[in-house]
Design a protein around this motif. Sequence first.
Motif, PDB file in Angstrom:
ATOM      1  N   GLY A   1       0.837  -1.211   0.000  1.00  0.00           N
ATOM      2  CA  GLY A   1       0.000   0.000   0.000  1.00  0.00           C
ATOM      3  C   GLY A   1       0.868   1.256   0.000  1.00  0.00           C
ATOM      4  N   TYR A   2       1.922   1.237   0.809  1.00  0.00           N
ATOM      5  CA  TYR A   2       2.824   2.402   0.853  1.00  0.00           C
ATOM      6  C   TYR A   2       3.545   2.558  -0.492  1.00  0.00           C
ATOM      7  N   ASN A   3       4.058   1.429  -1.037  1.00  0.00           N
ATOM      8  CA  ASN A   3       4.695   1.440  -2.370  1.00  0.00           C
ATOM      9  C   ASN A   3       3.764   2.083  -3.396  1.00  0.00           C
ATOM     10  N   LEU A   4       2.501   1.622  -3.360  1.00  0.00           N
ATOM     11  CA  LEU A   4       1.496   2.095  -4.313  1.00  0.00           C
ATOM     12  C   LEU A   4       1.314   3.611  -4.189  1.00  0.00           C
ATOM     13  N   TYR A   5       1.147   4.072  -2.949  1.00  0.00           N
ATOM     14  CA  TYR A   5       0.917   5.485  -2.662  1.00  0.00           C
ATOM     15  C   TYR A   5       2.065   6.344  -3.218  1.00  0.00           C
ATOM     16  N   ILE A   6       3.304   5.872  -3.007  1.00  0.00           N
ATOM     17  CA  ILE A   6       4.463   6.655  -3.451  1.00  0.00           C
ATOM     18  C   ILE A   6       4.659   6.527  -4.973  1.00  0.00           C
ATOM     19  N   MET A   7       4.577   5.291  -5.491  1.00  0.00           N
ATOM     20  CA  MET A   7       4.970   5.065  -6.889  1.00  0.00           C
ATOM     21  C   MET A   7       3.939   5.601  -7.886  1.00  0.00           C
ATOM     22  N   ILE A   8       2.641   5.579  -7.519  1.00  0.00           N
ATOM     23  CA  ILE A   8       1.617   6.119  -8.422  1.00  0.00           C
ATOM     24  C   ILE A   8       1.927   7.592  -8.718  1.00  0.00           C
TER      25      ILE A   8
ATOM     26  N   ILE B   1       3.590 -12.547 -10.572  1.00  0.00           N
ATOM     27  CA  ILE B   1       3.577 -11.273  -9.837  1.00  0.00           C
ATOM     28  C   ILE B   1       4.996 -10.703  -9.715  1.00  0.00           C
ATOM     29  N   VAL B   2       5.968 -11.580  -9.452  1.00  0.00           N
ATOM     30  CA  VAL B   2       7.353 -11.104  -9.333  1.00  0.00           C
ATOM     31  C   VAL B   2       7.845 -10.576 -10.689  1.00  0.00           C
ATOM     32  N   LEU B   3       7.438 -11.247 -11.779  1.00  0.00           N
ATOM     33  CA  LEU B   3       7.822 -10.771 -13.122  1.00  0.00           C
ATOM     34  C   LEU B   3       7.217  -9.384 -13.387  1.00  0.00           C
ATOM     35  N   ILE B   4       5.904  -9.238 -13.081  1.00  0.00           N
ATOM     36  CA  ILE B   4       5.252  -7.933 -13.306  1.00  0.00           C
ATOM     37  C   ILE B   4       5.938  -6.849 -12.460  1.00  0.00           C
ATOM     38  N   SER B   5       6.277  -7.197 -11.201  1.00  0.00           N
ATOM     39  CA  SER B   5       6.921  -6.218 -10.317  1.00  0.00           C
ATOM     40  C   SER B   5       8.252  -5.774 -10.902  1.00  0.00           C
ATOM     41  N   ASN B   6       8.952  -6.742 -11.479  1.00  0.00           N
ATOM     42  CA  ASN B   6      10.238  -6.475 -12.118  1.00  0.00           C
ATOM     43  C   ASN B   6      10.060  -5.473 -13.272  1.00  0.00           C
ATOM     44  N   VAL B   7       9.004  -5.697 -14.086  1.00  0.00           N
ATOM     45  CA  VAL B   7       8.724  -4.784 -15.208  1.00  0.00           C
ATOM     46  C   VAL B   7       8.360  -3.403 -14.663  1.00  0.00           C
ATOM     47  N   LEU B   8       7.495  -3.387 -13.623  1.00  0.00           N
ATOM     48  CA  LEU B   8       7.072  -2.104 -13.035  1.00  0.00           C
ATOM     49  C   LEU B   8       8.292  -1.288 -12.608  1.00  0.00           C
ATOM     50  N   LYS B   9       9.216  -1.981 -11.966  1.00  0.00           N
ATOM     51  CA  LYS B   9      10.395  -1.289 -11.447  1.00  0.00           C
ATOM     52  C   LYS B   9      11.259  -0.738 -12.578  1.00  0.00           C
ATOM     53  N   SER B  10      11.197  -1.391 -13.745  1.00  0.00           N
ATOM     54  CA  SER B  10      12.070  -0.929 -14.836  1.00  0.00           C
ATOM     55  C   SER B  10      11.391   0.110 -15.741  1.00  0.00           C
ATOM     56  N   ILE B  11      10.124   0.455 -15.451  1.00  0.00           N
ATOM     57  CA  ILE B  11       9.483   1.539 -16.224  1.00  0.00           C
ATOM     58  C   ILE B  11       9.966   2.877 -15.644  1.00  0.00           C
ATOM     59  N   PRO B  12      10.612   3.716 -16.479  1.00  0.00           N
ATOM     60  CA  PRO B  12      11.155   4.983 -15.949  1.00  0.00           C
ATOM     61  C   PRO B  12      10.058   5.855 -15.338  1.00  0.00           C
TER      62      PRO B  12
ATOM     63  N   PRO C   1       2.863   9.618 -13.357  1.00  0.00           N
ATOM     64  CA  PRO C   1       1.625  10.252 -13.814  1.00  0.00           C
ATOM     65  C   PRO C   1       1.434  10.031 -15.313  1.00  0.00           C
ATOM     66  N   GLY C   2       0.181   9.794 -15.733  1.00  0.00           N
ATOM     67  CA  GLY C   2      -0.121   9.659 -17.161  1.00  0.00           C
ATOM     68  C   GLY C   2       0.632   8.529 -17.838  1.00  0.00           C
ATOM     69  N   GLN C   3       0.849   7.428 -17.131  1.00  0.00           N
ATOM     70  CA  GLN C   3       1.524   6.268 -17.744  1.00  0.00           C
ATOM     71  C   GLN C   3       0.593   5.052 -17.658  1.00  0.00           C
ATOM     72  N   PRO C   4      -0.290   4.890 -18.678  1.00  0.00           N
ATOM     73  CA  PRO C   4      -1.296   3.827 -18.598  1.00  0.00           C
ATOM     74  C   PRO C   4      -0.691   2.424 -18.454  1.00  0.00           C
ATOM     75  N   LEU C   5       0.486   2.196 -19.073  1.00  0.00           N
ATOM     76  CA  LEU C   5       1.095   0.865 -18.963  1.00  0.00           C
ATOM     77  C   LEU C   5       1.416   0.547 -17.496  1.00  0.00           C
ATOM     78  N   TYR C   6       1.999   1.532 -16.800  1.00  0.00           N
ATOM     79  CA  TYR C   6       2.343   1.336 -15.386  1.00  0.00           C
ATOM     80  C   TYR C   6       1.085   1.044 -14.566  1.00  0.00           C
ATOM     81  N   HIS C   7       0.044   1.864 -14.801  1.00  0.00           N
ATOM     82  CA  HIS C   7      -1.185   1.720 -14.020  1.00  0.00           C
ATOM     83  C   HIS C   7      -1.862   0.382 -14.299  1.00  0.00           C
TER      84      HIS C   7
END
Length: 153
Positions: free
Chosen positions: A74-81, A139-150, A85-91
């Motif tokens: 939840g904290y990760n989500l709050y900070i990373m969202i 889930i770990v794969l998706i998290s890995n991708v999320l982390k690599s989106i600038p 901003p305006g990145q539909p792939l990330y969301h």
Amino acid sequence: MLGEVDVAMIVNRWIHLAAVIVAVGGTVFLRLVLQQTAGRTLSADQHDALRAAVIGRWARVLHVCIALILLTGGYNLYIMIGRHPGQPLYHALLGIKILLALTLFFLAIAITGRNLAFAKLRQNRAAWLLVNIALAGVIVLISNVLKSIPTGP
Ligand code: HEM
């Protein structure tokens, strides 16, 4: 913040990953090591007794891990969202990750708990444990991708 180092985020990610490691590692051990070995070496009665004792104890560890993953997620989500901003792939990927994580938590709690409503699920516990291991992998794969989106502007 400590200069350029975001201490709160580092501690939060550390706890997020530690809880994931314990929960997923424990599930893999349970399904791929303990279950196989107990099935080969114990009588049916002994196996039943061991299963009940192990699952009772494992459920407690798992509940603590799930609570920590939800809080730190939840904290990760709050900070990373705010940083994407305006990145539909990330969301979209984050949304999929959360749905898969909630499915995983539901299955994990249902197959280790005693609620009568989930007795049918528990009859296929071995299969659902494999499903959860696969879900964790995705889930770990998706998290890995999320982390690599600038991060955004
Ligand atoms: C509803 C529950 C969860 C939420 C809200 C959540 C949220 C997040 C967020 C926002 C990130 C940061 C992504 C980024 O760097 O852009 C993250 C990282 C991560 N999450 Fe989760 N997560 C949850 C559950 C899980 C589960 C169940 C797993 C594993 C099975 C998991 C594994 C990871 C991993 C491996 C990272 C990367 C951490 C790093 O490399 O620093 N998360 N999570």
